[in-house]
Write a protein that holds these residues in place. Structure first.
Motif, mmCIF file in Angstrom:
data_model
loop_
_atom_site.group_PDB
_atom_site.id
_atom_site.type_symbol
_atom_site.label_atom_id
_atom_site.label_comp_id
_atom_site.label_asym_id
_atom_site.label_seq_id
_atom_site.Cartn_x
_atom_site.Cartn_y
_atom_site.Cartn_z
ATOM 1 N N ARG A 163 -11.290 0.739 -7.468
ATOM 2 C CA ARG A 163 -12.172 0.987 -6.322
ATOM 3 C C ARG A 163 -11.488 0.550 -5.031
ATOM 4 N NH1 ARG A 163 -16.164 -1.440 -9.557
ATOM 5 N NH2 ARG A 163 -16.406 -3.177 -8.081
ATOM 6 N N ILE A 164 -10.792 -0.559 -5.079
ATOM 7 C CA ILE A 164 -10.079 -1.031 -3.894
ATOM 8 C C ILE A 164 -8.999 -0.026 -3.505
ATOM 9 C CG2 ILE A 164 -8.502 -2.795 -3.021
ATOM 10 C CD1 ILE A 164 -10.035 -4.853 -4.623
ATOM 11 N N VAL A 165 -8.214 0.385 -4.457
ATOM 12 C CA VAL A 165 -7.129 1.333 -4.174
ATOM 13 C C VAL A 165 -7.691 2.646 -3.639
ATOM 14 C CG1 VAL A 165 -5.260 2.671 -5.192
ATOM 15 C CG2 VAL A 165 -5.592 0.286 -5.865
ATOM 16 N N ALA A 166 -8.796 3.104 -4.216
ATOM 17 C CA ALA A 166 -9.399 4.353 -3.770
ATOM 18 C C ALA A 166 -9.891 4.248 -2.330
ATOM 19 C CB ALA A 166 -10.553 4.730 -4.695
ATOM 20 N N SER A 167 -10.481 3.103 -1.969
ATOM 21 C CA SER A 167 -10.970 2.916 -0.598
ATOM 22 C C SER A 167 -9.827 2.909 0.397
ATOM 23 C CB SER A 167 -11.759 1.605 -0.501
ATOM 24 O OG SER A 167 -12.934 1.648 -1.279
ATOM 25 N N VAL A 168 -8.746 2.203 0.058
ATOM 26 C CA VAL A 168 -7.591 2.128 0.956
ATOM 27 C C VAL A 168 -6.959 3.504 1.119
ATOM 28 C CG1 VAL A 168 -5.274 1.165 1.234
ATOM 29 C CG2 VAL A 168 -7.148 -0.296 0.437
ATOM 30 N N ARG A 169 -6.808 4.222 0.039
ATOM 31 C CA ARG A 169 -6.179 5.552 0.119
ATOM 32 C C ARG A 169 -7.066 6.544 0.875
ATOM 33 N NH1 ARG A 169 -1.944 7.929 -1.817
ATOM 34 N NH2 ARG A 169 -1.392 6.097 -3.089
ATOM 35 N N GLN A 170 -8.349 6.510 0.604
ATOM 36 C CA GLN A 170 -9.247 7.426 1.294
ATOM 37 C C GLN A 170 -9.227 7.184 2.804
ATOM 38 O OE1 GLN A 170 -13.389 7.007 0.264
ATOM 39 N NE2 GLN A 170 -13.967 8.945 1.202
ATOM 40 N N TYR A 171 -9.244 5.907 3.203
ATOM 41 C CA TYR A 171 -9.235 5.593 4.626
ATOM 42 C C TYR A 171 -7.921 6.039 5.267
ATOM 43 C CZ TYR A 171 -10.550 3.047 8.834
ATOM 44 O OH TYR A 171 -10.902 2.722 10.131
ATOM 45 N N GLY A 221 -4.272 -5.479 7.591
ATOM 46 C CA GLY A 221 -4.763 -4.230 7.025
ATOM 47 C C GLY A 221 -4.013 -3.865 5.764
ATOM 48 N N ALA A 222 -4.493 -2.832 5.081
ATOM 49 C CA ALA A 222 -3.882 -2.383 3.831
ATOM 50 C C ALA A 222 -3.672 -0.879 3.881
ATOM 51 C CB ALA A 222 -4.771 -2.752 2.643
ATOM 52 N N ILE A 223 -2.546 -0.453 3.327
ATOM 53 C CA ILE A 223 -2.229 0.971 3.204
ATOM 54 C C ILE A 223 -1.723 1.232 1.792
ATOM 55 C CG2 ILE A 223 -1.661 1.206 5.660
ATOM 56 C CD1 ILE A 223 1.289 1.120 4.901
ATOM 57 N N PRO A 224 -1.770 2.492 1.343
ATOM 58 C CA PRO A 224 -1.194 2.799 0.027
ATOM 59 C C PRO A 224 0.301 2.474 0.009
ATOM 60 C CG PRO A 224 -2.583 4.597 0.795
ATOM 61 C CD PRO A 224 -2.428 3.659 1.947
ATOM 62 N N MET A 225 0.805 2.100 -1.138
ATOM 63 C CA MET A 225 2.199 1.712 -1.237
ATOM 64 C C MET A 225 3.133 2.845 -0.857
ATOM 65 S SD MET A 225 4.448 -0.535 -1.708
ATOM 66 C CE MET A 225 3.396 -1.880 -2.265
ATOM 67 N N ASP A 226 2.731 4.099 -1.096
ATOM 68 C CA ASP A 226 3.605 5.219 -0.795
ATOM 69 C C ASP A 226 3.415 5.767 0.624
ATOM 70 O OD1 ASP A 226 1.092 6.243 -1.161
ATOM 71 O OD2 ASP A 226 1.666 7.757 -2.643
ATOM 72 N N ALA A 227 2.568 5.121 1.435
ATOM 73 C CA ALA A 227 2.356 5.581 2.810
ATOM 74 C C ALA A 227 3.544 5.187 3.681
ATOM 75 C CB ALA A 227 1.070 4.993 3.371
ATOM 76 N N GLU A 228 3.867 6.023 4.651
ATOM 77 C CA GLU A 228 4.982 5.759 5.554
ATOM 78 C C GLU A 228 4.477 5.108 6.841
ATOM 79 O OE1 GLU A 228 7.267 9.222 6.281
ATOM 80 O OE2 GLU A 228 7.730 9.590 4.159
ATOM 81 N N VAL A 229 5.094 3.989 7.189
ATOM 82 C CA VAL A 229 4.692 3.259 8.389
ATOM 83 C C VAL A 229 5.106 4.010 9.644
ATOM 84 C CG1 VAL A 229 5.028 1.128 9.704
ATOM 85 C CG2 VAL A 229 4.720 1.039 7.220
ATOM 86 N N GLY A 230 6.259 4.634 9.622
ATOM 87 C CA GLY A 230 6.737 5.366 10.788
ATOM 88 C C GLY A 230 7.687 4.531 11.628
ATOM 89 N N ASN A 231 8.274 5.160 12.633
ATOM 90 C CA ASN A 231 9.281 4.494 13.452
ATOM 91 C C ASN A 231 8.695 3.463 14.413
ATOM 92 O OD1 ASN A 231 11.282 6.101 12.247
ATOM 93 N ND2 ASN A 231 11.009 7.737 13.768
ATOM 94 N N ASP A 232 7.411 3.574 14.722
ATOM 95 C CA ASP A 232 6.814 2.652 15.694
ATOM 96 C C ASP A 232 6.649 1.242 15.138
ATOM 97 O OD1 ASP A 232 6.689 4.681 17.528
ATOM 98 O OD2 ASP A 232 4.639 5.256 17.006
ATOM 99 N N GLY A 233 6.600 1.095 13.842
ATOM 100 C CA GLY A 233 6.515 -0.227 13.241
ATOM 101 C C GLY A 233 5.097 -0.639 12.864
ATOM 102 N N ILE A 234 5.010 -1.796 12.194
ATOM 103 C CA ILE A 234 3.747 -2.293 11.663
ATOM 104 C C ILE A 234 2.771 -2.651 12.773
ATOM 105 C CG2 ILE A 234 2.685 -4.192 10.373
ATOM 106 C CD1 ILE A 234 5.160 -4.221 8.591
ATOM 107 N N ASP A 235 3.227 -3.362 13.809
ATOM 108 C CA ASP A 235 2.321 -3.779 14.875
ATOM 109 C C ASP A 235 1.667 -2.582 15.555
ATOM 110 O OD1 ASP A 235 2.936 -6.353 14.288
ATOM 111 O OD2 ASP A 235 4.056 -6.780 16.123
ATOM 112 N N ALA A 236 2.441 -1.560 15.837
ATOM 113 C CA ALA A 236 1.897 -0.367 16.487
ATOM 114 C C ALA A 236 0.870 0.313 15.591
ATOM 115 C CB ALA A 236 3.024 0.595 16.841
ATOM 116 N N LEU A 237 1.134 0.321 14.290
ATOM 117 C CA LEU A 237 0.200 0.947 13.358
ATOM 118 C C LEU A 237 -1.113 0.176 13.309
ATOM 119 C CD1 LEU A 237 -0.043 3.291 11.332
ATOM 120 C CD2 LEU A 237 0.784 1.723 9.571
ATOM 121 N N LEU A 238 -1.023 -1.145 13.292
ATOM 122 C CA LEU A 238 -2.240 -1.961 13.279
ATOM 123 C C LEU A 238 -2.978 -1.881 14.607
ATOM 124 C CD1 LEU A 238 -0.912 -5.086 11.364
ATOM 125 C CD2 LEU A 238 -2.693 -3.532 10.579
#
Length: 232
Positions: free
Chosen positions: A13-21, A78-95
């Motif tokens: 359920r946790i994984v499903a919520s994170v992936r759906q979001y 925050g949490a993201i799926p393990m296979d999600a890509e953060v992108g070039n902007d970095g973790i702080d920008a994503l959060l």
């Protein structure tokens, strides 16, 4: 620490919520939001098994979920799926982008309740919040816990320099941990109640003090007028 037996469905359920979001918004799911799901059961069950939701995710789901923490504002996690890509902007920008998603659910709390999570707490005392009106908090010794009050532990107090979204997260985590309904602590715009604009020193002083403090204060009218003339 003894780990309790955990049904696989809970992790799913946790994984499903994170992936759906992530699929819907392309931003991390803040742990404060994740923990409040299912009436707060996710946060409570994770706390029983690992001390906190973040610790549970890192220990039990590190192969399926990646936990991200802001380098400048540590309470923003925050949490993201393990296979999600953060992108070039970095973790702080994503959060930082989670702020755009949270604006619609931002709540306005009673000034005394909000101040309880911002005012620094001395290590020699503990902070307690009244559960009923008039809302106010008290800092007392551990042996003098007032009746009808709920403790706000120091780890939930963000400090005066914290961003509003950080304080919101701490408040939500405290409510979930104590199984408390948020409604009594919201700022109510009742007819007949004069709302202060907090645009001058007098208004800010009144909002900052507790009801017990206000009852003990008197000042000459010329001082009152001077405080109202000085904008913030």
């Amino acid at each position: 620490m003894i780990t309790l037996e955990q049904p696989p469905e809970f992790d799913d359920r946790i994984v499903a919520s994170v992936r759906q979001y992530w699929n819907q918004h392309r931003v991390p799911l803040l742990l404060s939001r994740l923990g409040s799901q299912e009436n707060g059961d996710i946060a409570r069950m994770a706390k029983q098994r690992a001390g906190s939701l973040g610790a549970y995710l890192r220990r039990n789901l590190d192969d399926r979920i990646r936990v991200l923490q802001h380098s400048v504002r540590p309470p923003v996690i925050g949490a993201i799926p393990m296979d999600a890509e953060v992108g070039n902007d970095g973790i702080d920008a994503l959060l930082d982008r989670t702020r755009e998603q949270s604006t619609e659910t931002t709540l306005r709390f009673h000034p005394a309740f909000w101040a309880a999570f911002r005012k620094p707490l001395d290590k020699s005392v503990r902070r307690y919040m009244s559960a009923q009106a008039p809302l106010h908090f008290r800092d007392t010794s551990p042996e003098e816990r007032p009746d009808g009050f709920i403790e706000i532990e120091c780890n939930y107090i963000s400090g005066p320099d914290a961003k509003s979204e950080e304080v919101q997260q701490q408040v939500q985590q405290w409510l979930v941990a104590n199984k408390i309904e948020v409604t009594p602590f919201l700022w109510k715009g009742q007819a007949g109640v004069r709302h202060l604009p907090s645009g001058n020193l007098l208004d800010r002083l009144i909002l900052a003090l507790e009801p017990d403090d206000l009852r003990r204060i008197s000042m000459p009218l010329d001082i009152v007028g001077k405080l109202r003339r000085y904008p913030l």
